[in-house]
Scaffold this active site. Sequence first.
Site, PDB file in Angstrom:
ATOM      1  N   HIS A 169      -9.821  87.691 -16.738  1.00 37.10           N
ATOM      2  CA  HIS A 169      -9.001  87.575 -17.960  1.00 37.10           C
ATOM      3  C   HIS A 169      -9.004  86.149 -18.516  1.00 37.10           C
ATOM      4  O   HIS A 169      -8.291  85.884 -19.491  1.00 37.10           O
ATOM      5  CB  HIS A 169      -7.565  88.026 -17.690  1.00 37.10           C
TER       6      HIS A 169
HETATM    7 ZN   LIG Z   1      -7.047  94.320 -12.217  1.00 37.42          ZN
END
Ligand SMILES: [Zn+2]
Length: 279
Positions: free
Chosen positions: A99
Amino acid sequence: MLKYDLLPKQLLFEGTCSQENFFEPLLPNKNLVLKVHSKEYFNNLIELHLTKKEVRKIGFPLDHLLVEREQIIADGTIKACDYALEYGIAMNIAGGTHHAYSNRGEAFCLLNDQAIAARYLQNEKKAKKILIIDLDVHQGNGTAEIFQNDSSVYTFSMHGANNYPFKKEVSDLDIALEKGTSDKEYLDILAKVLPNLINSIKPDFIFYLCGVDILSTDKLGTLAVSHEGCKKRDEIVISTCAKHGIPIQCSMGGGYSPRIKDIINAHANTFRIAQEVFF
Ligand SMILES: [Zn+2]
């Protein structure tokens, strides 16, 4: 996190790994990190100068030790690439910080370990065409953004449609699975897609993000894959790479089952399969 302490212990205890199978990463070369992350973001990160809003996006308060730890994790993935080139497969017992975007962190991810390692391989001319297989339940949004205009790194993410991130990025291939998807459907899709992908992209190196938050027991994941199914998933990926003679690096990614035993067992399965297939 407790799992990073327990997983190596379990692997040693059961004899899947021996002490000489482990290596210890250090701080990575800053220039490599900067091939993925913007100078502004990286400097603000290591000097703890990110804004409150940026830190909120990351999800935990930062300190020097945490930021150093994240860099060492990235170095673990870089070093694992060299071991993968030597032995066929190598793992980072942590990592999978998918992320992290080029210019910001998000959802507990500060630096994108596999993206940095992909740039390392290309920079050193150790690989040209790279495939990133991201099977964590959460979409690899940071990875997709980092390589969005780069045809030398193909990003494939198969994830829960109803899982974070709710605004998904565009990977080269995204497969979003409905809530409650279980073993048969999950494995059928993977077994069909993966060989075709390898045949058409012809990667010379593969990164595998093998998050175990696809388990039905996971408290964040929306899928319903069993332990057997999760193990079979690893087997499909690892044996397909072996069959094609493509080196593979694995980063563990997420796993949030309430019982730590479920998390450790599922991560240990990835190592067990690697031993069976490669050694
Ligand atoms: Zn995850």
